[in-house]
Write an enzyme that holds these catalytic residues in place. Sequence first.
Site, PDB file in Angstrom:
ATOM      1  N   THR A 212     -71.585  25.350   8.588  1.00 36.02           N
ATOM      2  CA  THR A 212     -71.347  26.780   8.788  1.00 36.02           C
ATOM      3  C   THR A 212     -70.055  27.026   9.546  1.00 36.02           C
ATOM      4  OG1 THR A 212     -72.619  26.770  10.859  1.00 36.02           O
ATOM      5  CG2 THR A 212     -73.812  27.330   8.832  1.00 36.02           C
ATOM      6  N   GLU A 260     -73.039  32.616  12.406  1.00 38.19           N
ATOM      7  CA  GLU A 260     -72.615  31.472  11.607  1.00 38.19           C
ATOM      8  C   GLU A 260     -72.787  31.788  10.131  1.00 38.19           C
ATOM      9  OE1 GLU A 260     -73.919  27.541  13.131  1.00 38.19           O
ATOM     10  OE2 GLU A 260     -75.062  28.707  14.597  1.00 38.19           O
TER      11      GLU A 260
END
Length: 315
Positions: A212, A260
């Site tokens: 991420t 994220e």
Amino acid sequence: MQRWRGLEDIPQDWGRSVVTIGSYDGVHRGHQLIIKHAVDRARELGVPAVVVTFDPHPSEVVRPGSHPPLLAPHHRRAELMAELGVDAVLILPFTTEFSKLSPADFVVKVLVDKLHAKAVVEGPNFRFGHKAAGNVEFLVGQGKIYDFEVEIVDLYVTGEAGNGEPFSSTLTRRLVAEGDVAGAREILGRPHRVEGVVVRGAQRGRELGFPTANVETLPHTAIPADGVYAGYLHAQGEVMPAAISVGTNPQFDGTERTVEAYAIDRVGLDLYGLHVAVDFLAYVRGQAKFESLEALLEQMAEDVKRCREIVAAEE
């Protein structure tokens, strides 16, 4: 579009213009009505359209510590205003000294001496000057003295968002905070966006097979409620379908709240140090702690599948 930071940035030979003043955080659909009217009037009169806004938010100066979460940073607002046809944006540094300007002094210093207003376009509840003492009626009177028109635009739009409440920045912030990004999108006319620089986190997503982009958001950003969302990741001019996680990562006893974004089906992305944007399309589920790592991985795979479906349906 020209962007000015303070009155001294305005060109000395600046002529007449049509002006609208406000925080315009989010540039939502109500704001768009006013700004579009100002642009249309400017075109009719053959002069530029100028938006005057403030930094920081006036409430932070008048009541320190009360700065509201921001729906869009100033550079993003300027982009959105440019799309509406605005010719110049003036960002006035909102200081304690500036906050003490009387409504009459504001009119002279900003609208008359610097912007040479030919028309001023506002909503019906517009207030300005020290202690917000100036209102639309006062502005109309000043227009008669200094030769500018005042046009009032009803900015009240309603829809399903907020159970029919009039669209506003306040309502949008509340919906974002509640995770109702679909409602926020209806008000904004586009998905709510969060921006920032990608920084190195714990890199657990990479270890788990879902790398991420950990976005260090800009100060005072309005961040959606903790949970998983479908949306887009904008980076280096590319728009990528994304599964987005907001929260403290309870599976690993995290305490810091993060945003994220996992770019779905993308391999080998290196975004560290880049400024990126994340658009929130739809809420998928709330934040949760799972019994095992296997259960977490299974849920993450399901989340990505669901996000992929939502973005595909969008496109």
